[in-house]
Design an enzyme around this catalytic site. Structure first.
Site, short mmCIF file in Angstrom:
data_model
loop_
_atom_site.label_atom_id
_atom_site.label_comp_id
_atom_site.label_asym_id
_atom_site.label_seq_id
_atom_site.Cartn_x
_atom_site.Cartn_y
_atom_site.Cartn_z
N HIS A 228 0.70 -1.27 -0.03
CA HIS A 228 -0.06 -0.18 -0.09
C HIS A 228 0.95 1.31 -0.14
CE1 HIS A 228 0.63 -0.55 4.46
NE2 HIS A 228 0.69 0.66 4.33
N ARG B 85 -1.81 11.13 4.05
CA ARG B 85 -2.64 11.82 5.32
C ARG B 85 -3.75 12.93 4.86
NH1 ARG B 85 2.60 11.26 7.33
NH2 ARG B 85 2.55 10.11 9.45
N GLU C 231 -3.82 3.75 1.36
CA GLU C 231 -4.10 3.83 2.77
C GLU C 231 -4.32 5.48 3.20
OE1 GLU C 231 -2.02 3.82 7.14
OE2 GLU C 231 -1.11 2.38 5.42
N ASN D 265 -5.58 11.45 11.07
CA ASN D 265 -5.26 11.99 12.44
C ASN D 265 -6.01 12.92 13.17
OD1 ASN D 265 -2.59 10.69 12.63
ND2 ASN D 265 -2.00 11.94 10.72
N HIS E 155 3.30 12.12 -7.22
CA HIS E 155 1.95 11.97 -7.77
C HIS E 155 1.69 10.46 -7.56
CE1 HIS E 155 3.98 11.16 -11.41
NE2 HIS E 155 2.98 10.10 -11.63
N GLU F 196 -2.12 11.00 -11.48
CA GLU F 196 -1.89 10.92 -12.73
C GLU F 196 -3.11 9.82 -13.31
OE1 GLU F 196 1.59 10.25 -16.01
OE2 GLU F 196 1.80 9.63 -14.10
#
Length: 129
Positions: A8, A12, A58, A62, A77, A125
């Site tokens: 993965h 954030r 993922e 937070n 990207h 992209e």
């Protein structure tokens, strides 16, 4: 040494629900699993493209983060492939994602990719398969 495979990529996000909606609507990604960690004040949501053995995205949320994340100058990207680049571009344009104009590689002239941006400023992209 070992047989390594990509698992993965983590990014954030400031607003988890907004990001989930974007990735579902713009790219068709679905939530594969979620892990809430209230003790450590974060939630992880893994998104997939339908391939159960494929690479996942993922999203890390937070708790309490109020300022947008600084993406820095090292980030480039994410990239995804699509069968019909023109139909994809038209759909992203119609939904207001402000896709860049499709471009080709030097000397080729045939459009091969374009970019959209997610709610946190991450570039994505879109590449002709």
């Amino acid at each position: 040494m070992g047989n390594y495979k990509m698992a993965h990529t983590m990014i954030r996000v400031l607003d988890l629900n907004r990001s989930l909606a974007f990735y579902k609507e713009a790219l068709g990604f679905e939530e594969v699993r979620r892990r809430d960690e209230p003790t450590y004040e974060f939630t992880l949501v893994f998104l997939g493209d339908g391939d159960p053995n494929g690479h996942q995205l993922e999203l890390t949320y937070n708790y309490g983060q109020v300022a947008p994340y600084d993406l820095g100058t090292a980030y480039g990207h994410l990239a995804v492939v699509v069968d019909d680049l023109e139909a994809s571009w038209a759909a992203h344009d119609a939904k207001g994602y402000q896709p860049t104009e499709p471009k080709g590689l030097s000397g080729d002239g045939k459009p091969r990719y374009y970019f959209i941006t997610d709610p946190d400023g991450y570039k994505i992209e879109i590449i002709r398969k």
